[in-house]
Design an enzyme around this catalytic site. Structure first.
Site, mmCIF file in Angstrom:
data_model
loop_
_atom_site.group_PDB
_atom_site.id
_atom_site.type_symbol
_atom_site.label_atom_id
_atom_site.label_comp_id
_atom_site.label_asym_id
_atom_site.label_seq_id
_atom_site.Cartn_x
_atom_site.Cartn_y
_atom_site.Cartn_z
ATOM 1 N N MET A 2 1.021 -1.111 0.025
ATOM 2 C CA MET A 2 0.095 0.138 0.290
ATOM 3 C C MET A 2 1.095 1.247 -0.111
ATOM 4 O O MET A 2 2.073 1.521 0.484
ATOM 5 C CB MET A 2 -0.478 -0.125 1.191
ATOM 6 C CG MET A 2 -1.182 0.846 1.886
ATOM 7 S SD MET A 2 -1.923 1.121 3.350
ATOM 8 C CE MET A 2 -3.271 0.164 3.525
ATOM 9 N N ASP A 19 0.559 6.120 -1.393
ATOM 10 C CA ASP A 19 -0.514 7.043 -0.876
ATOM 11 C C ASP A 19 -2.219 6.755 -0.567
ATOM 12 O O ASP A 19 -3.050 6.170 -1.126
ATOM 13 C CB ASP A 19 -1.142 8.089 -1.255
ATOM 14 C CG ASP A 19 0.061 8.367 -2.717
ATOM 15 O OD1 ASP A 19 1.555 7.924 -1.509
ATOM 16 O OD2 ASP A 19 0.117 8.715 -3.418
ATOM 17 N N GLN A 66 -3.408 3.631 -3.127
ATOM 18 C CA GLN A 66 -2.402 2.578 -4.395
ATOM 19 C C GLN A 66 -2.435 1.630 -3.153
ATOM 20 O O GLN A 66 -2.121 0.633 -2.312
ATOM 21 C CB GLN A 66 -1.392 3.921 -4.257
ATOM 22 C CG GLN A 66 -1.542 5.090 -4.478
ATOM 23 C CD GLN A 66 -1.580 4.842 -5.953
ATOM 24 O OE1 GLN A 66 -0.704 4.733 -7.471
ATOM 25 N NE2 GLN A 66 -3.137 4.979 -6.402
HETATM 26 C C1 FRU Z 1 2.946 10.008 -4.356
HETATM 27 C C2 FRU Z 1 2.352 8.842 -5.538
HETATM 28 C C3 FRU Z 1 1.662 9.424 -6.238
HETATM 29 C C4 FRU Z 1 1.350 8.607 -7.548
HETATM 30 C C5 FRU Z 1 1.606 7.351 -6.606
HETATM 31 C C6 FRU Z 1 2.119 6.156 -7.560
HETATM 32 O O1 FRU Z 1 3.840 9.003 -3.250
HETATM 33 O O2 FRU Z 1 4.343 8.727 -6.757
HETATM 34 O O3 FRU Z 1 3.024 10.899 -7.049
HETATM 35 O O4 FRU Z 1 0.188 9.024 -7.812
HETATM 36 O O5 FRU Z 1 2.511 7.707 -5.621
HETATM 37 O O6 FRU Z 1 1.911 4.586 -7.009
#
Ligand code: FRU
Length: 479
Positions: free
Chosen positions: A33, A35, A51
């Protein structure tokens, strides 16, 4: 089998027992995991997406994981919400946000597609009912081609949406023609047709490179911009090298769409905090949650089948020119087994009966004293400890997890200037197996750290090189 179905089946078959994870902090049910995404209220419940890569404890093609809560403490696991299964997002469904609308729960995310070595990041929507989400046929709804000439088509991501009157707005991270980080603003009346409005804020070439994960809202009469600039240089005690999370207080001219910002300030002075996102609860509270990890410390203890967790949701307020963060008040509903001491003298090292544990909310308040250094060790035993030290005359606080059991991390110490001076100092530690979050003086500063300390290290020890008088209060947190 389609990619979303595959991810759902995998998480169903490989779900890690809650006993192996933190109790009230959001972690992936399996895998990786980063963001927080889509932190929003839909039909009275708070939704959090993130994420997510279910298949490994490392970053991989990004999916969106999904959990829901009724009280900000107890999170219910839902099925994965998005998989990178379309041509325009085949290389990842990157970060984004969500909003409740008459059309349903709208997710706005960055679709990443790499073709012939060229990466494109565009903004896409998926609409759902709180559990199933469908990507619209109009995707991507915002493309890099809508930006002025010269702005990066590759670094254009992490849209945060809100509504003002009848109009939707989004801010997204971007890079200008010189490679400097900035936040761009778009507007839309219908979520499908967006208009470029301009640059809301710019790094001026001084605050890191790409600005990731922007968030923009108004709080207590002040406008607040949050973002996560990459590649910053350490500056005094305020910022550390690498990717930081910062906020700017300022004022927004809605007509001219210009944000006049103050100086950047760190959101958290600990070792693990990135990509925060906020939402507004039905009762009006603005609450923030962040990824309690850093890109530079992705190592995990052997055998652990999940990686990455969120901070506790934190209530925000603006007071005396600072953003104040306090643990969501709902945590108090889960307080158990109160232990308290008043007017205790600390000279040398002391431990107190009942003051220990790894799933606890512990506050120590220094009432008076004459000393140079005062420290609190948590998650401690003979071998391990994570230490927070006050250097009184220097006005500095230090977080040190050198001895917390980290697998690989050269730099384990961070120092920060204590925001307010004064005799009294209140330190509130919220711990949940794999983490410590320290809130100083009712949220003037926060210091967060992930710790991989074995669970047998339960002690809390206080130490003072002179003498100090303290009050203490400790609760176990029981869910
Ligand atoms: C920030 C980031 C975001 C991107 C995501 C990819 O941690 O780099 O800018 O959308 O993580 O996982």
């Amino acid at each position: 089998m389609d990619l979303l179905e595959k991810a759902r089946r995998y998480e169903e078959e490989n779900r890690i027992s809650v006993k192996e994870r933190p109790v009230f902090h959001v972690t992936p049910t399996v895998g990786w995991m980063n963001d927080p995404n889509g932190f929003s209220v839909y039909q009275g419940k708070v939704h959090l997406f993130y994420q997510y890569y279910p298949y490994d404890t490392k970053w991989g093609p990004m999916h969106w994981g999904h959990q829901v809560t009724g009280d900000m403490v107890h999170w219910q696991e839902c099925k994965a919400a998005l998989a990178p299964d379309k041509e325009y997002d085949k290389d990842g469904c990157f970060s984004g946000s969500a909003i409740e609308t008459a059309k349903g729960h709208v997710l706005l995310y960055t679709g990443v597609a790499i073709d012939k070595g060229q990466e494109r990041q565009n903004q896409c929507i998926a609409i759902g009912d709180g559990s199933e989400y469908r990507k619209t046929a109009d995707n991507p709804v915002v493309t890099g081609e809508m930006l002025p000439e010269g702005f990066s088509r590759r670094d254009f991501r992490d849209p945060k949406i809100w509504k003002d009157g009848d109009c939707y707005y989004l801010v997204a991270g971007s890079r200008d023609e010189h490679g400097n980080g900035q936040v761009v603003l778009f507007s839309s009346m219908d979520l499908y047709n967006w208009k470029y409005e301009g640059v809301l804020a710019h790094s001026g070439g001084e605050i890191g490179s790409m600005w990731e994960c922007p968030d923009f809202f108004s709080l207590d009469g002040t406008d607040v911009l949050i973002c996560s600039p990459q590649d910053m240089k350490a500056k005094g005690f305020e910022f550390h090298n690498g990717n930081n999370a910062v906020y700017f207080l300022g004022s927004y001219d809605k007509e001219r769409k210009i944000f006049t910002k103050g100086k950047p300030v760190s959101l958290d002075y600990g070792l693990d905090f990135y990509a925060p996102q906020t939402t507004c609860l039905p009762d009006g509270r603005r609450v923030l949650i962040a990824w309690m990890q850093s890109w530079d410390n992705p190592f995990i203890p052997e055998g652990q089948k999940w990686k990455g967790m969120m901070t506790l949701p934190r209530e925000l307020a603006v007071k005396n020119g600072r953003l104040i963060q306090t643990p969501v008040r709902e945590l108090e509903r889960y307080w158990k087994n109160k232990v308290s001491y008043r007017n205790e003298q600390i000279e040398g090292e002391r431990q107190f009966e009942g003051i220990s544990g790894r799933i606890v909310d512990f506050t120590v308040e220094i009432l008076s004293g004459s000393f140079q250094e005062f420290s609190v060790d948590v998650a401690a035993n003979q071998e391990y400890f994570t230490r927070f030290t006050i250097f009184k005359d220097k006005g500095i606080i230090e977080a040190d997890r050198t001895y917390s059991g980290v697998a690989r991390d050269i730099a384990c110490i961070r120092r920060a200037r204590i925001a307010s001076s004064g005799e009294r100092l209140k330190l509130r530690f919220v711990m949940d197996r794999n983490s410590v979050e320290l809130f100083v003086n009712d949220g003037e500063m926060a210091l967060s750290a992930a710790i991989d300390t074995p669970l047998e290290a339960q002690e809390i020890r206080l130490a003072c090189d002179g003498s100090a008088v303290v009050n203490m209060e400790k609760y176990d947190i029981g869910l």
